[in-house]
Design a protein around this motif. Structure first.
Motif, PDB file in Angstrom:
ATOM      1  N   ASN A 226      66.478  72.202  91.190  1.00 28.75           N
ATOM      2  CA  ASN A 226      67.453  72.187  90.091  1.00 28.75           C
ATOM      3  C   ASN A 226      68.895  72.375  90.879  1.00 28.75           C
ATOM      4  O   ASN A 226      69.507  73.194  90.798  1.00 28.75           O
ATOM      5  N   ALA A 227      70.227  71.329  90.525  1.00 35.76           N
ATOM      6  CA  ALA A 227      71.120  71.533  90.921  1.00 35.76           C
ATOM      7  C   ALA A 227      72.292  71.071  90.043  1.00 35.76           C
ATOM      8  O   ALA A 227      72.075  70.071  90.000  1.00 35.76           O
ATOM      9  N   LEU A 228      73.471  71.741  89.599  1.00 37.50           N
ATOM     10  CA  LEU A 228      74.041  71.085  88.686  1.00 37.50           C
ATOM     11  C   LEU A 228      75.229  71.147  89.796  1.00 37.50           C
ATOM     12  O   LEU A 228      75.936  72.334  90.297  1.00 37.50           O
ATOM     13  N   ALA A 229      76.380  70.031  90.525  1.00 37.42           N
ATOM     14  CA  ALA A 229      77.407  70.186  91.277  1.00 37.42           C
ATOM     15  C   ALA A 229      79.080  69.959  90.590  1.00 37.42           C
ATOM     16  O   ALA A 229      78.902  69.251  89.595  1.00 37.42           O
ATOM     17  N   VAL A 230      79.805  70.652  91.125  1.00 39.41           N
ATOM     18  CA  VAL A 230      80.924  70.208  89.863  1.00 39.41           C
ATOM     19  C   VAL A 230      81.802  69.962  91.323  1.00 39.41           C
ATOM     20  O   VAL A 230      81.975  71.105  92.006  1.00 39.41           O
ATOM     21  N   ALA A 231      82.508  69.382  91.176  1.00 38.63           N
ATOM     22  CA  ALA A 231      83.270  68.725  92.383  1.00 38.63           C
ATOM     23  C   ALA A 231      85.267  68.989  92.356  1.00 38.63           C
ATOM     24  O   ALA A 231      85.074  68.673  91.415  1.00 38.63           O
ATOM     25  N   MET A 232      85.336  69.415  93.618  1.00 38.27           N
ATOM     26  CA  MET A 232      86.329  70.403  93.108  1.00 38.27           C
ATOM     27  C   MET A 232      87.518  69.294  94.033  1.00 38.27           C
ATOM     28  O   MET A 232      88.896  69.268  93.789  1.00 38.27           O
ATOM     29  N   ASN A 233      86.970  68.607  95.026  1.00 38.17           N
ATOM     30  CA  ASN A 233      87.454  67.593  95.855  1.00 38.17           C
ATOM     31  C   ASN A 233      86.904  66.149  96.473  1.00 38.17           C
ATOM     32  O   ASN A 233      85.614  66.353  96.235  1.00 38.17           O
ATOM     33  N   ARG A 234      87.446  65.415  96.775  1.00 34.28           N
ATOM     34  CA  ARG A 234      86.038  64.480  97.534  1.00 34.28           C
ATOM     35  C   ARG A 234      85.701  65.151  98.526  1.00 34.28           C
ATOM     36  O   ARG A 234      84.229  64.357  98.868  1.00 34.28           O
ATOM     37  N   ARG A 235      85.635  66.441  99.389  1.00 34.91           N
ATOM     38  CA  ARG A 235      84.780  67.156 100.127  1.00 34.91           C
ATOM     39  C   ARG A 235      83.703  68.652 100.011  1.00 34.91           C
ATOM     40  O   ARG A 235      82.732  68.456  99.631  1.00 34.91           O
ATOM     41  N   LEU A 236      84.697  69.003  98.677  1.00 38.68           N
ATOM     42  CA  LEU A 236      84.155  70.428  98.076  1.00 38.68           C
ATOM     43  C   LEU A 236      83.220  70.248  97.071  1.00 38.68           C
ATOM     44  O   LEU A 236      83.821  69.266  95.653  1.00 38.68           O
ATOM     45  N   ALA A 237      82.909  70.559  96.204  1.00 35.01           N
ATOM     46  CA  ALA A 237      81.833  71.012  95.376  1.00 35.01           C
ATOM     47  C   ALA A 237      81.032  72.505  94.670  1.00 35.01           C
ATOM     48  O   ALA A 237      80.694  73.107  95.866  1.00 35.01           O
ATOM     49  N   LEU A 238      81.179  72.816  94.336  1.00 33.16           N
ATOM     50  CA  LEU A 238      80.357  74.720  93.433  1.00 33.16           C
ATOM     51  C   LEU A 238      80.097  73.783  92.961  1.00 33.16           C
ATOM     52  O   LEU A 238      79.569  72.738  91.882  1.00 33.16           O
ATOM     53  N   GLN A 239      78.113  74.674  93.712  1.00 29.79           N
ATOM     54  CA  GLN A 239      76.620  73.729  93.380  1.00 29.79           C
ATOM     55  C   GLN A 239      76.249  75.596  92.352  1.00 29.79           C
ATOM     56  O   GLN A 239      75.795  76.304  93.449  1.00 29.79           O
ATOM     57  N   VAL A 240      75.795  75.479  91.413  1.00 31.39           N
ATOM     58  CA  VAL A 240      74.119  76.215  91.161  1.00 31.39           C
ATOM     59  C   VAL A 240      72.873  75.128  91.263  1.00 31.39           C
ATOM     60  O   VAL A 240      73.464  74.847  90.749  1.00 31.39           O
ATOM     61  N   GLY A 241      72.310  76.178  91.437  1.00 29.76           N
ATOM     62  CA  GLY A 241      70.844  76.236  91.324  1.00 29.76           C
ATOM     63  C   GLY A 241      69.670  77.135  90.771  1.00 29.76           C
ATOM     64  O   GLY A 241      70.065  77.884  91.605  1.00 29.76           O
ATOM     65  N   LEU A 242      68.870  75.924  90.641  1.00 23.12           N
ATOM     66  CA  LEU A 242      66.780  76.663  90.203  1.00 23.12           C
ATOM     67  C   LEU A 242      66.523  76.001  90.578  1.00 23.12           C
ATOM     68  O   LEU A 242      66.085  75.245  90.453  1.00 23.12           O
ATOM     69  N   LEU A 243      65.920  77.176  90.780  1.00 22.01           N
ATOM     70  CA  LEU A 243      64.234  76.548  92.008  1.00 22.01           C
ATOM     71  C   LEU A 243      63.520  77.840  91.538  1.00 22.01           C
ATOM     72  O   LEU A 243      62.980  78.205  91.399  1.00 22.01           O
ATOM     73  N   LEU A 244      62.508  76.743  90.112  1.00 18.22           N
ATOM     74  CA  LEU A 244      60.583  77.089  90.083  1.00 18.22           C
ATOM     75  C   LEU A 244      59.620  77.189  91.359  1.00 18.22           C
ATOM     76  O   LEU A 244      59.490  75.698  91.059  1.00 18.22           O
ATOM     77  N   LEU A 245      59.430  77.144  91.659  1.00 18.25           N
ATOM     78  CA  LEU A 245      57.874  77.405  92.909  1.00 18.25           C
ATOM     79  C   LEU A 245      56.261  77.852  91.583  1.00 18.25           C
ATOM     80  O   LEU A 245      56.319  79.335  91.494  1.00 18.25           O
ATOM     81  N   TYR A 246      55.383  77.309  91.133  1.00 18.04           N
ATOM     82  CA  TYR A 246      54.350  78.063  90.202  1.00 18.04           C
ATOM     83  C   TYR A 246      53.412  77.572  91.256  1.00 18.04           C
ATOM     84  O   TYR A 246      53.018  76.474  91.761  1.00 18.04           O
TER      85      TYR A 246
END
Length: 295
Positions: A226-246
């Motif tokens: 999972n990844a949720l990104a919030v764009a700051m401009n056309r090139r840059l974004a702040l992203q939080v990610g969550l990876l689950l491996l079972y």
């Protein structure tokens, strides 16, 4: 018989997804042909009374043609810490203080690639491969090849959903050899990928992949990214990610043995790794789109 039921359930799940989303119209034209890429980097370091460093990096490269798509993804997570944080070297009345030696606490590496060739607007054949390395989960390396079909369930400007079903062949090298498992086996993969846009600046990207061994039905693995990104401009974004491996049947690892009072015995014993690994990341993402638009 159990293997047949597993295949039937997996195929049935795929056709259920197709039936649910059959009414979705392909109203969104894909981006123009060319190269697209995203790269993210996060780094944390402490010094002084404690010495730690954590590196997270991710790279996504995509090449679009009018009827085909090539994608290459890779990620690295590595953490080190001084152990002990600080130590005194010498005699009780004459010593020097220094940092302890750096010890790796986590090291995960993975890469995967896919090539899709569309047969219709929705249906495509697909080939790909994947590589994983995580010695802390008992895995020196795991290489997987897959070939199958993918189906575009929904394709709108703010929402896409794609499913895939393929046959796999897997080869793995373990840190501790497990005589009860096979190193090379064939299997089945069911995957679902989605992208959802919220307004003009927020995007969610998710991917679910279920790998089932056809030679040992207890050997099932699930990857949920999972990844949720919030764009700051056309090139840059702040992203939080969550990876689950079972991993329902994890590899063996060597663990230090302590006695009942908590004193180290100096011995190690083989034990199963944890079934669930969780990785949370916060990073800055840099995007480059359509460097070349040649078909």
């Amino acid at each position: 018989m159990e293997r047949s039921h597993t295949c039937s359930r997996t195929i049935g799940a795929l056709f259920l997804l197709i039936a649910i989303a059959h009414g979705a119209r392909s109203a969104y034209a894909p981006p123009p042909p060319g190269w697209y890429s995203k790269s993210g980097l996060s780094f944390v370091m402490t010094t002084g009374n404690s010495g730690t460093s954590t590196l997270g990096a991710k790279l996504e490269v995509k090449r679009l043609w009018p009827k085909a798509t090539f994608a290459l993804n890779g990620s690295v997570v590595r953490a080190e810490a001084s152990e002990p944080s600080r130590r005194a070297v010498g005699r009780p009345t004459d010593f020097q203080v220094e940092d302890g030696p750096s010890v790796v606490k986590a090291a995960k590496y993975d890469a995967n690639t896919t090539f899709d060739r569309r047969v219709t607007d929705r249906l495509a054949w697909q080939v790909g491969g994947a590589f994983e390395r995580d010695r802390f989960s008992g895995l020196k390396s795991r290489t997987l090849g897959v070939a199958g079909i993918s189906y575009l369930l929904a394709n709108r400007k703010d929402f896409t959903l794609k499913s895939a079903l393929g046959a796999t062949i897997t080869h793995q090298n373990e840190v501790v050899d497990d005589p009860t498992t096979k190193d090379t086996f064939v299997g089945l993969r069911l995957a679902v990928d989605t992208e959802r846009k919220f307004g003009a600046s927020t995007t969610y990207v998710g991917g679910l992949a279920v790998d089932e061994s056809l030679e040992d039905t207890a050997d099932a693995r699930v990857r949920f990214a999972n990844a949720l990104a919030v764009a700051m401009n056309r090139r840059l974004a702040l992203q939080v990610g969550l990876l689950l491996l079972y991993d329902h049947q994890p590899s063996l690892v060597l663990l230090p043995l302590f006695d009942g009072s908590g004193v180290a015995t100096g011995l190690t014993v083989p034990a199963r790794a944890a079934t669930l690994d969780t990785t949370f990341t916060v990073s800055i993402v840099v995007s480059f789109a359509r460097r070349a638009a040649t078909p």
